[in-house]
Design an enzyme around this catalytic site. Structure first.
Site, short mmCIF file in Angstrom:
data_model
loop_
_atom_site.label_atom_id
_atom_site.label_comp_id
_atom_site.label_asym_id
_atom_site.label_seq_id
_atom_site.Cartn_x
_atom_site.Cartn_y
_atom_site.Cartn_z
N MET A 130 0.82 -1.20 0.00
CA MET A 130 0.00 0.00 0.00
C MET A 130 0.86 1.27 0.00
SD MET A 130 -2.93 -1.19 2.73
CE MET A 130 -3.96 0.22 2.43
N HIS A 131 0.22 2.38 -0.31
CA HIS A 131 0.75 3.75 -0.13
C HIS A 131 1.81 4.18 -1.14
CE1 HIS A 131 -1.30 3.18 3.64
NE2 HIS A 131 -0.33 2.47 4.19
N ASP B 80 -2.71 -4.83 0.27
CA ASP B 80 -2.33 -6.14 0.80
C ASP B 80 -3.01 -6.46 2.13
OD1 ASP B 80 -0.86 -4.28 2.25
OD2 ASP B 80 1.08 -5.17 1.82
#
Length: 510
Positions: free
Chosen positions: A81-82, A240
């Site tokens: 992520m991110h 995830d």
């Protein structure tokens, strides 16, 4: 036979699995790629490496298990992520992506909370500004690489770049978008208010989808490269953590998961949107359409154990290599020979800073209480206990929010160790279970693909496909002893915070 392909784009490797219509995993395959660390605290990857690794992984998986492209009925993606992927108008990568564990954006986070206001940011997004999130990375690009900022026309997350290469279609799911700090999580839409206050272009952002919605179809060029069939549907998938929770059946209230990956995550399902007033927990959209979740994130959970293995387990590494076994089996067996509490030794697991409950990129790790009696066994056990104490910090926030938890579903590499599962049960005070699905986020992505293609809701698929296979109850005597150690552990960060910051500043000055 039809199969569903789950793709999980991790930090060190991509993993692909094939799942049949009964939820059984036919096989899996992984391909690694490099992590770039150009400066201390920075973490980057080349998006092209993700696509090269993914296309290779898909092709080799199909070949390995002799599955034809036309037998793959649908594809789902999970991913780290991110991470910020910046593309220009011609879809060229502008610069290497800044990852979830990149810590360079502390000043940008302070600026965001000043410009938007801490309380207002929490109201609009359900979260506070953290260095790992995507929006601070976009602001950093504007501040430090203005030419690259001017070139940028699209901002996306890692797995969505892979889907773009696979399908030619832009898109992002609600769960992954929640970690950008640009989503109105309560209303499942981009936050025009945050975008306006940060002066970030709304046109950079892709359309939003629920995780099981079809977001594109495989292109002929991608089909030729991977062995898939052109036109195969690809669902939006999820970050995830949402995919990992779906992969172990955390799709209803009362069940929490503890993910023991590089990072550690405590994840709880919410039927309705509930934000922590102080934003100590993340409030995100779930991969289950119309649902939400709260989670606490520890940046170096399995990462702390991996660090210990890489630098201090030379004998165990050699023995594992000679015997063809997992080195972590030797390390957990070694830890088991030390007494509970490691004879007064505590490990502080903030090796890459921390997020929950201490959002502090300057936090550091350490051993506290060392004496001449301590051996490698004590230190190894202290690492595992320190990681587990750190994860319990997130569970304490969950309990304070009023959520009632009946069981923990533990997943990730650490879940293979009965010793560590018992330690988690004893420290958390909850039953710890494992389930028959052990492929984590990749399995969740395959469930999402099956849901979209078969038109079955995610929760019912999880109920049909995922069963509990092992259950560990807390040992009450151990729980009480750990409670005393945990109380001491809770004092360490407040006591050492100034020291951590002074040391970090000294390094930066040099």
């Amino acid at each position: 036979m039809s199969y569903f392909l789950g793709i999980d784009l991790g930090t060190s490797a991509v993993k692909c699995i094939l799942v049949d219509e009964q939820g059984t995993v036919k096989g899996s395959h992984s391909v690694e790629y490099p992590l770039l660390q150009p400066q201390p605290g920075w973490a980057e990857q080349q998006p092209e490496d993700w696509w090269n690794g993914s296309s290779t992984c898909i092709r080799e998986l199909l070949e390995k298990y002799q599955v034809r492209g036309e037998e793959v009925a649908g594809i789902g993606l999970s991913g780290q992520m991110h991470g910020s992927v910046f593309l220009d108008a011609e879809l060229n990568v502008v610069r290497p992506a800044l990852l979830w564990c990149d810590q360079r954006t502390a000043e940008e986070c302070e600026w965001i909370e000043h410009v938007v206001g801490k309380e207002e940011l929490g109201r609009l997004t359900g979260n506070k500004a953290l260095t790992g999130f995507t929006a601070p990375k976009a602001v950093w690009l504007r501040n430090h690489e203005p030419e690259n900022y001017r070139r940028t026309a699209h901002l996306m997350l890692p797995k969505d770049y892979v889907r773009l290469q696979l399908t030619g279609a832009f898109g992002m799911d609600m769960a992954d978008a929640s970690g950008t700090l640009l989503l109105d999580v309560a209303n499942r839409r981009w936050s025009s208010e945050v975008l306006e206050r940060l002066a970030l272009p709304a046109e950079w952002l892709p359309p939003l989808f629920e995780s099981n919605e079809v977001a594109g179809h495989v292109l002929p060029a991608a089909a030729a490269l991977t062995g898939l069939t052109a036109g195969t549907p690809v669902v939006a998938g999820g970050g995830d953590q949402a995919c990992g929770a779906v992969g172990v059946g955390v799709v209803r209230e009362g069940i929490a998961s503890v993910a023991l990956g590089t990072s550690g995550v405590v994840f709880v399902h919410d039927d309705t949107y509930q934000a922590d007033e102080e934003c100590r927990l993340h409030s995100f959209c779930h991969g289950v359409p119309g649902k939400w979740h709260r989670m606490g994130v520890m940046l170096a959970a399995g990462g702390s154990f991996q660090w210990w293995k890489n630098h201090f387990a030379y004998e165990e590494l050699e023995q594992a290599k000679a015997e063809g076994r997992d080195v972590y089996e030797y390390l957990t067996a070694l830890a088991e020979t030390a007494p509970l509490g490691s004879e007064g030794l505590l490990f502080v697991p903030y090796l890459t800073g921390e997020r929950t409950p201490h959002p502090d990129p300057k936090a550091r790790g350490g051993f506290i209480g060392l004496n001449l009696r301590h051996t490698k066994a004590h230190l190894t056990r202290a690492v595992l206990e320190g990681i587990t104490f750190g994860l319990r910090d997130s569970m304490e926030l969950v309990k304070q929010s009023g959520i009632e938890i009946k069981e923990l579903r533990v997943n990730g590499g650490g879940a293979r160790s009965l010793f560590w599962r018992q330690m988690i049960a004893d420290i958390f005070g909850y039953p710890v279970v494992t389930v028959n699905s052990t492929d984590g986020p990749a399995y969740g992505a395959a469930v999402m693909a099956a849901s979209g293609v078969l038109q079955r809701d995610i929760s019912s698929l999880c109920e049909a496909w995922i069963q509990v296979v092992d259950r560990v109850e807390p040992n009450d005597a151990n729980r009480q002893r750990y409670e005393a150690y945990y109380r001491v552990y809770r004092t360490l960060y407040p006591t050492l915070k100034d020291t951590f910051h002074q040391l970090s500043d000294l390094v930066n000055e040099s």
